[in-house]
Design an enzyme around this catalytic site. Structure first.
Site, mmCIF file in Angstrom:
data_model
loop_
_atom_site.group_PDB
_atom_site.id
_atom_site.type_symbol
_atom_site.label_atom_id
_atom_site.label_comp_id
_atom_site.label_asym_id
_atom_site.label_seq_id
_atom_site.Cartn_x
_atom_site.Cartn_y
_atom_site.Cartn_z
ATOM 1 N N GLU A 155 -20.754 -17.854 35.557
ATOM 2 C CA GLU A 155 -19.581 -17.673 36.446
ATOM 3 C C GLU A 155 -19.047 -16.406 36.570
ATOM 4 O O GLU A 155 -18.867 -15.908 35.497
ATOM 5 C CB GLU A 155 -18.556 -19.019 36.523
ATOM 6 C CG GLU A 155 -19.356 -20.463 36.384
ATOM 7 C CD GLU A 155 -20.179 -20.538 37.936
ATOM 8 O OE1 GLU A 155 -19.473 -20.001 39.134
ATOM 9 O OE2 GLU A 155 -21.231 -21.174 37.951
ATOM 10 N N HIS A 362 -27.559 -26.302 101.172
ATOM 11 C CA HIS A 362 -26.251 -25.975 100.954
ATOM 12 C C HIS A 362 -25.039 -27.208 101.195
ATOM 13 O O HIS A 362 -25.423 -28.038 102.139
ATOM 14 C CB HIS A 362 -25.530 -24.744 101.782
ATOM 15 C CG HIS A 362 -26.305 -24.490 103.119
ATOM 16 N ND1 HIS A 362 -26.563 -23.410 103.692
ATOM 17 C CD2 HIS A 362 -26.677 -25.388 104.028
ATOM 18 C CE1 HIS A 362 -27.000 -23.389 104.878
ATOM 19 N NE2 HIS A 362 -27.113 -24.924 105.112
#
Length: 457
Positions: A155, A362
């Site tokens: 570590e 549309h």
């Protein structure tokens, strides 16, 4: 040789600041833990166990279709303790077990295959996945023997001056001989400042017993863990780059790959062109020679060859070959649109079937309807599908011409080869070959403005 895998998925993920378990947060449309599971499966490992803890039911819900087993870690007492909790899964098994973390979604199936092959061919008791980085501060260092075998993991806080110079770091992912691992776990203790059981200590126990430990080195991005929203974003960037690169190699054109967002399970055919700002999600399939213009979103849908989508949203639907969608169309779930159709601007379609060569150009709403082929919808048409209590169905045959500003009051049927006059409100069936007119007659009151004193002179 029997191979299996354990995935550690019990972490609380406090730094995520979330009500959800860390491992179910998504990277490019898939939960982190499922990225790991799926890549393990791609490496031909079928027997997979998840160690779960806080939020276990949520983790189960998100992994229930992955055919995995579960081990419960009631208290989070370290990675070694997590593996101890999975001892029942390993009981009576002989072979190799790999241990991965559910918050490291970038590990690839190629690396997993390499890990097993290296471990088994070298007859190691344990094999680590490591990486080399420019700044190893905070990471456990891999210290090797002159032979190249792993000597120990140190570590950062315990490193001496020479060990601090080592830039090979531990990933927290391993392969173990199952029998050696189980025997080593019996000697694992929590004699440390945190009072936890560390899996790294198992390596030390094995080395003290004279066991052989190896390591493979992979790019750092593959071992990146996600512990915060910042790291989640970093993982997303890496994954997105991989995904887009794969599609470009397969013949897809990206105008700007850095601003195109594609989930990991999306399929795209060659010669498709994708413009910036597109979002393609879930299990979507885009076939060949499509064009997706900017700011389109497609989710869990099938888009056939030659489709053009512009500034539109398509959700859980099917769009037929050669159809155009948009701009600003909204295709809602359970919609099926046929070949060479035209779905134009400000059109919303929900749970409907649209036939081949039909034009809805549309400002139209179509909901809960079956529409035939070669129909034409005039501007402002509305299928009035909701009676205030439930949705009703409308059926429109082939070659129907629907005039502008028509209301179709569901349930209603419009048969083949029909015309509906503009401004009509249709409440009854329209027979084949008919013209339907359902509007008030025009009345002109001559001289009305003069009588009312409203005439401007």
């Amino acid at each position: 040789m029997y191979n299996c895998a354990i995935i550690l998925a019990a972490g609380k993920g406090k730094r995520m600041k979330s009500s959800m378990p860390k491992v179910v947060h998504k990277v490019c449309g898939k939960e982190m833990v499922n990225h790991v599971i799926d890549n393990v499966r791609k490496a031909n490992i079928s027997d997979v166990n998840l160690v779960i803890g806080k939020g276990s039911e949520t983790v189960k819900e998100h992994t229930r279709d992955r055919n995995v087993t579960y081990s419960m870690q009631e208290e989070q007492l370290g990675t070694g303790h997590a593996v101890i909790c999975a001892e029942e899964f390993l009981k009576d098994k002989k072979g190799t077990v790999a241990i991965f973390t559910g918050d490291a979604p970038l590990i690839t199936n190629e690396t997993i295959q390499e890990l097993f092959e290296f471990h088994n061919s070298g007859k190691y008791a344990a094999t680590l996945i490591s990486s080399t980085v420019q700044d190893p501060t905070g990471y456990g260092r891999i210290i090797r023997e002159a032979s190249g075998e792993v000597k120990k993991i140190v570590e950062h806080k315990d490193c001496n001056e020479e060990e601090l110079k080592v830039n090979e770091i531990n990933s927290g992912m391993y392969c173990f001989d199952i029998e050696v691992l189980l025997n080593s776990l019996k000697n694992l203790n929590n004699d440390n400042s945190q009072g936890e059981y560390y899996l790294t200590d198992v390596i030390e126990i094995m080395k003290e017993s004279g066991e052989k430990v190896g390591a493979i080195v992979v790019p750092y991005e593959e071992i990146m863990g996600v512990n915060s929203r910042v790291q989640l974003s970093e993982a997303e960037i890496v994954m997105r780059k991989r995904i887009n690169h794969k599609h470009m190699v397969n013949g897809v054109t990206f105008i700007d790959c850095e601003s195109t967002y594609i989930d990991v399970d999306v399929e795209i055919g060659n010669d498709t062109i994708i413009y910036p700002g597109c979002v393609i999600q879930g299990n979507t399939t885009i076939k060949e020679e499509c064009t997706l213009y900017s700011n389109s979103r497609i989710c869990n849908s099938i888009i056939e060859s030659g489709v053009v989508v512009e500034n539109s949203v398509i959700l859980e639907s099917h769009v037929g070959e050669g159809t155009t969608v948009g701009p600003f169309a909204y295709i809602r779930p359970e919609t099926k649109i046929g070949k060479s159709a035209r779905i134009g601007d400000f059109v919303e379609i929900k749970k409907s079937t649209i036939g081949d060569n039909t034009k809805v150009s549309h400002l139209t709403y179509i909901g809960d309807a079956e529409v035939g082929s070669k129909c034409n919808f005039g501007c402002g048409t509305v299928v009035v599908n909701y009676d205030g209590q439930k949705k009703q169905k409308t059926i429109i045959g082939n070659n129907a011409f629907i005039g502008c500003n028509t209301n179709l009051i569901s349930p209603v049927k419009v048969n083949d080869n029909t015309y509906i006059a503009a401004g009509s409100t249709i409440t009854k069936e329209v027979p084949e070959g008919s013209l339907a007119i359902a509007r008030s007659k025009q009345i002109n009151k001559e001289g009305w403005l003069d009588k009312k004193g409203l005439l401007k002179k």
